[in-house]
Design an enzyme around this catalytic site. Sequence first.
Site, mmCIF file in Angstrom:
data_model
loop_
_atom_site.group_PDB
_atom_site.id
_atom_site.type_symbol
_atom_site.label_atom_id
_atom_site.label_comp_id
_atom_site.label_asym_id
_atom_site.label_seq_id
_atom_site.Cartn_x
_atom_site.Cartn_y
_atom_site.Cartn_z
ATOM 1 N N GLU A 11 -4.470 -9.850 0.237
ATOM 2 C CA GLU A 11 -5.222 -9.801 1.493
ATOM 3 C C GLU A 11 -6.681 -10.064 1.149
ATOM 4 O OE1 GLU A 11 -4.524 -6.092 3.577
ATOM 5 O OE2 GLU A 11 -2.376 -6.210 3.200
ATOM 6 N N GLU B 149 0.813 -1.221 0.000
ATOM 7 C CA GLU B 149 0.000 0.000 0.000
ATOM 8 C C GLU B 149 0.843 1.266 0.000
ATOM 9 O OE1 GLU B 149 -2.736 -1.283 3.287
ATOM 10 O OE2 GLU B 149 -4.214 -1.097 1.713
#
Lengths: 630, 324
Positions: free
Chosen positions: A537, A469
């Site tokens: 994820e 991220e």
Amino acid sequence: MQADIKWLDDPQVFRVGQLPAHSDHYWYRDADEARSKSSSFAQSLDGQWQFKFADRPQHRPIGFYEPNYDTSDFGTIHVPGHIELSNYAQIQYINTLYPWEGKIYRRPAYTMGSDQTGEGMFSEAPDNSVGAYIRHFRLAPGLRNQRVIVQFDGVEEAMYVWLNGHFLGYAEDSFSRSEFDLTDALVDGENVLAVEVFKRSTASFLEDQDMFRFSGIFRSVRLVGLPTVHVADMHIRPVVNEDLDSGELNVTLKLTGDLESKARVHLTVFDKADKLIVDEKRPVAKQISFGHLPFENVMLWTHHNPDLYHLTVTITDADADPIEVVPYDIGFRRLELRNQVIYLNGKRLIINGVNRHEWDAATGRTVSMADMKADLQTFAENHINAVRTCHYPDQIPWYYMCDQAGVYMMAENNLETHGTWQKMGAVEPSDNVPGSLPQWREAVLDRARSNYETFKNHPAILFWSLGNESYAGDDIEAMNTYYKTMDSSRLTHYEGVVRNRKYETSISDVESRMYASPAEIRTYLSNQPMKPFLDCEYMHDMGNSLGGLGEYMALLDDFPSYQGGFIWDFIDQALWVTDEVTGRQVLRYGGDFDDRHTDGEFSGDGLMFANRQAKPAMQEVRYYYGQYDN
Amino acid sequence: MANTTTKLHVIFGDGTLGVATEDVHYLFSYEKGGLESILSHGKEWLYRPIRPIFWRATTDNDRGNHFSEESAMWLGADCFTRCQAIDVQVDGEDLGLPIAPQNNQFSNDEMADRVDITFDFQTATTPATKVTMHYQIVANGKVTLTSHLQGNEALPELPAFGVQLIMPTVATGFEYDGLSGETYPDRMAGGSRGQYYVAGLPVTPYLVPQEMGMHMQTRWLTVTRQRTLNNADVDAQPFSLSVEMNDQPFAFSCLPYTAMELEAATHIEELPLARRTVLSVYGAVRGVGGIDSWGADVQPPYRLFADVDRTFTIQIHPGNHVTD
């Protein structure tokens, strides 16, 4: 060389005086030591250190590293451990926003203009607490009269190191090992090692992981002695041929020390039945390559049969007595990407994975061997075959343990800059780092290099993950290029490029997303996918969750390019605290330490509770991962 | 079990309807709007009348996707729903609400083969809808409870629809025929069918207390206690009450806490001391979801839309599970 506190402000200074990263091998004096895994070349410095806390740089004890400094007002702290868990500083949990949210206005250096250098942003910051650590030691007999290195396995987030008043260097990257050569500053008798640890530096922008925010020397510290001839680095590259039956081994050693001596290098490889496969001898040299050593009937390394060969490098002196013995267990496996499908040893790879933060409810990210063993046991019991080291390199033993256990690894860099590009849920990368800023590029490349060089010999690693991220730009593209240049035996992974598809062809071998719905994944895979798909994820297991796993597993039946994913996440992050009302030991989360801003219980997303008791949802994981356990 | 040839003894009280066999005495309260007592061999099973429930404690995923905000009126309904009408039938004869002077005609030895009593509730929702709880007791002493929720498309999705039995003391454990572990509509593939005994009333230690302990696809359930609140009861022998499926399996949780108590706590150490047994038996429950915890809803098949009528039936009787 003088230490300069302004390095904290400068993203272009991230390592000073450190030894280059190298393979994570252990070395021993002889075969007996190697067998017992107890090296007389190593001396632990774990235990009680002298410690002085300062709430900001201006209050730190200047000159405390001088051997005659008056430390009578120092307390103590246990190494390894977090300063916050020793109650010197406040505990804080926060997810994507930076920990100084609403307290201090900051923009990363150079993001608002090439003249915005960030000077003073951390070196003069009232939120930048400092830990001054002192450790006295005498060299153990096994380390005397040698080059001596100090190894810090993890220090958060920036540190300056001195020995006997001599400045040795500076390191960032909290989760990679930092090494400094002590030799020239050593004295006979008692030595004084001093470490000044800052909670914040420009590294803080790169370490915005969703976790409790700690500082301090939180992994082990040790001294290591280098024998007269020493294997500084080994690059082991087992290759399995297309027939999945034959292969070859390539080994390149980098040696240091007395390379003019009559010492020799002896390379052996035994299979698991103790059959000698390789037996090669060479004179010492700065670099030695053993190439194309043939292997027949190769025992392939897989999840269910993680067969390892036992490689040993022995350096012997002119009398053929051992100088150094370096064992390393190696695995042969073939990872391929063909027609948007990843294959391992000719079989489509299915990832039944979890994301795993290093966590122990009593000691935070200082995890023990017992924790690691317990986690692997839990993996085995629940058909978990893969782990993503979210979002930083783990302790070194974990990689060896995954090799042994046959657990596929996504080895992630220590990188997350979430707060620089996502605000209130929206993509807003106007102050993103590293982005394409040249001033931040070397820092993130250094993290990639440390990750690669340290762990390159582990068969368990199938993916290098560029980080988490952090959006996408030229700098992360450069990390991808670095891994591609160094390593053809593994794939690269990075999710953030889906936020900036301009880099789609040059970042990440896989289409990786987080928390995509089954329907969104179907859409991608039904429309001529460019890459295989995996969920870095998915199944956010916060509290009582994990509903609907079956819809993801069905994708495995429907799309060969769907490779599975990593559940978020393995274990709740919560801390044991003595309840102020009842005196009982209870688990607490963000906000329970008066920490503001905080994301509260958002750290409790594990398949395991923080005390390593499985959540009830685990039986669902066991069932579905068991259905696809190949 | 009672001899099935024995008739039911019906006691037409002024505020209650008593229904008794040799083994069990039921009291239906006209004032409180429900079955308020199941007394069997000196052991009381109810602390408060059985009531309809509409709420299960908010999960982290519910918080993230704003479910509880959207459906908050069902929390009010769970707390405050009103009983509006009661109807009694004995052997098929409709007696309405047989209070004085209507019950002056009866004696203390009224016998019957079948008693039906229906409680109509109006939910504290806007708009309100109707819930009916219909108890039928036949001569063997078993209660068949059918609960019906009238659908209304103007109402938000429900967390759950069920009935709740609050027992006066903490159970020593419960046994059930169903799925292993905690299961939910969207998380039950991993549950293995079998008969399971759970000791005590375990509280699953989610960091923030939330919905927990659900058991889907249950065929029968037996709760065992050892203590009563009766000051004159010194007997410590365990005693049991069972719930059996009628035509469809049911879901249940058996905890020391109500959904409201779970909802109010921010940590498990804030939950009150365990004092009672809260048995919630559900005809329908919402899934827990799992895609993410900040917006993704539970997938549609596992959500309870309010526009459909929902009915479920269970049987309740003192003692252990009886094989048919």
